[in-house]
Design an enzyme around this catalytic site. Structure first.
Site, short mmCIF file in Angstrom:
data_model
loop_
_atom_site.label_atom_id
_atom_site.label_comp_id
_atom_site.label_asym_id
_atom_site.label_seq_id
_atom_site.Cartn_x
_atom_site.Cartn_y
_atom_site.Cartn_z
N ASP A 1 -78.46 -28.83 22.33
CA ASP A 1 -77.05 -28.87 22.73
C ASP A 1 -76.83 -30.04 23.68
O ASP A 1 -77.75 -30.56 24.30
CB ASP A 1 -76.63 -27.56 23.40
CG ASP A 1 -77.38 -27.29 24.70
OD1 ASP A 1 -78.61 -27.51 24.73
OD2 ASP A 1 -76.74 -26.88 25.69
N GLU B 1 -78.84 -25.14 27.01
CA GLU B 1 -79.35 -25.75 28.24
C GLU B 1 -78.22 -26.23 29.13
O GLU B 1 -78.26 -26.08 30.34
CB GLU B 1 -80.29 -26.92 27.90
CG GLU B 1 -81.21 -27.32 29.05
CD GLU B 1 -80.63 -28.39 29.97
OE1 GLU B 1 -81.24 -28.65 31.02
OE2 GLU B 1 -79.57 -28.97 29.65
ZN LIG Z 1 -78.01 -32.35 30.45
#
Ligand SMILES: [Zn+2]
Length: 474
Positions: A102, A169
């Protein structure tokens, strides 16, 4: 008579990786990954998170001989997690590789003319595009290096590789802790070797053996239900913005020194940390920011300030409506605050020490709200056998000194792997401080990436060549 095939060597593997880099194969692979707009910060982009794993990574990993699975995140509303296993023999050394598929949001309208988040633009030795540095480019380099080593060795590595790629994340790795806890046996490994974040300087290969953690809180002065007339009440009634400003100036002085001394490592910077940071350069911000000599804790070097110490940052603050001020004493003032801390501090002290500090100077009306941990700090001993092994391998491949730092300045979910798997952390970043990750114009330096793929080709080669640390060594 059998013809003798010359035995492939370590430098053959590195050459093969560099050829795939120099002939444009890697750049086109990266372009394909960047083209999947897998931003985890906007709910409408959620399908792209799974697409990154299923279409961006899965076919490639299957070709490399991995058994791939894409799992739902254990927490609802967070992106899926890919696992990929490449087991040749369980008794061989096993490395866990990590990455995140991501990215932060694209900020499409803010990029310089000609650039954009979801396509790669090559310019001045840089690859521009969202995720080139954080983190698609970094995990792709490691996998491309593995591919080159497998081809050189005829399909056999001589070691096992496990891979975890999460897609939350940029939302604090939510669900990763639960996931790794549920899959301890599946993910068991001798060491985590992975890439994210910046080198200490663009030209200095770096190993970070942990990360700083992040602790957040809101500082709030809430005095009344609404604003009151500044003519009739200004001078009579307390102004929340002024009180908030005093609270902030009690937390940090004019020169960036933290005054809440209970927040800081009690024994100062530990000797082992001072030792690895001696002579460590800091820089390469490339105009993004300056290192202000007089700012921060007096007596510490720049490297100690950012890798061996804690910092306090005001992320945002507000009183009234700056875009449309009215003649009023505002009802409230708030500041969103962050502490970046190392493992040398007990996080239980942050809120308590601040409360005591504010109360002692008569600022009991300043509230501490929503205080809590976002990402925990982590650190493997900088002289751990796996760290030394990786450092020696990289130095052989790159022909230059590798700087070890006790933790990266930023955050990564390394603590999850330490807590559940007990692995040492060997982060080998391929980016630099000026890469503009999280903003417009994110980019990866091509020269740094090239060293990254060569370094990892050497690491993969050495991993399968024996002479790795004894299992369980610490
Ligand atoms: Zn980052």
């Amino acid at each position: 008579m059998r013809s003798r095939v010359p035995k492939a060597t370590r430098s053959d593997a590195i050459d093969r990786a560099l050829t795939a880099f120099d002939d444009g194969s890697f750049a086109s692979l990266l372009a394909g990954l960047v083209a999947i707009p897998s931003n985890s910060q906007e709910p409408e982009a959620a399908p792209a998170l799974r697409r990154y794993l299923e279409e961006g990574l899965r076919p490639w990993l299957a070709r490399l001989g991995f058994t791939v699975a894409v799992h739902d995140n254990p927490l609802p509303d967070f992106g899926p997690i890919l696992t990929a296993l490449r087991i040749e023999d369980p008794s061989l050394p096993t490395v866990l590789l990590y990455g995140h598929g991501d990215t932060v949001r694209g900020l499409e309208d803010q990029w310089r003319t000609g650039l954009g988040p979801w396509h790669v633009t090559t310019e001045d030795g840089r690859w521009y595009g969202r995720g080139t540095a954080d983190n698609k480019g970094q995990h792709a380099l490691n996998l491309a290096a593995l591919e080159a080593v497998l081809e050189t060795r005829g399909g056999r590595l001589g070691a096992n590789v496990k891979l975890v790629v999460e897609t939350a994340e940029e939302r604090g790795s939510r669900g990763l802790r639960e996931f790794v806890g549920l899959h301890r046996a599946l993910l068991a490994a001798d060491a985590l070797i992975a890439s994210d974040g910046p080198r200490v300087e663009p030209g200095v290969p770096t190993i970070a053996t942990g990360t700083r953690g992040t602790f957040h809180f809101t500082l709030a002065v809430r005095l009344r239900a609404g604003g009151v007339h500044s003519g009739h009440w200004g001078g009579l009634t307390a102004d929340p913005a002024i009180i908030l400003a005093h609270a902030l100036s009690a937390i940090m002085d004019r020169d960036g020194k933290i005054l809440v001394r209970g927040w800081l490592p009690a024994g100062g910077v530990p000797d082992a940390v001072k030792t690895v940071l001696a002579g460590c350069p800091v820089g390469g911000g490339d105009g993004a920011a300056s290192i202000d000599e007089g700012w921060g804790e007096p007596g510490l070097s720049a490297a100690e300030k950012i890798y061996g110490w804690n910092s306090f940052i005001v992320l945002a603050m507000l009183s009234g409506r700056p875009e449309n001020p009215v003649n009023a004493v505002a009802p409230d003032a708030v500041a969103q605050c962050q502490i970046r801390y190392t493992v040398d501090t007990d996080i239980a002290v942050f809120e308590l020490a601040l409360r005591a500090h504010l109360d002692a100077i008569g600022l009991a009306m300043v509230r501490i709200e929503d205080a809590g941990l976002r990402m925990a700090a982590s650190r493997t001993a900088p002289d751990h056998p796996w760290v030394r092994w990786a450092q020696a391998s990289l130095e052989t491949s790159l022909g230059k000194r590798v700087q070890v730092i006790p933790n990266s300045s930023g955050g990564l979910p390394g603590d999850v792997f330490v807590d559940h798997l007990g692995v040492p952390l060997v982060w080998v970043p391929h980016s630099y401080n000026g890469c503009k990750q999280h903003g417009p114009d994110e980019h990866l330096l091509i020269a740094t990436a090239r060293e990254g793929i060569a370094g990892f080709a050497g690491l993969w080669w050495d991993l399968g060549a024996g002479a790795t640390p004894v299992r369980g060594a610490a």
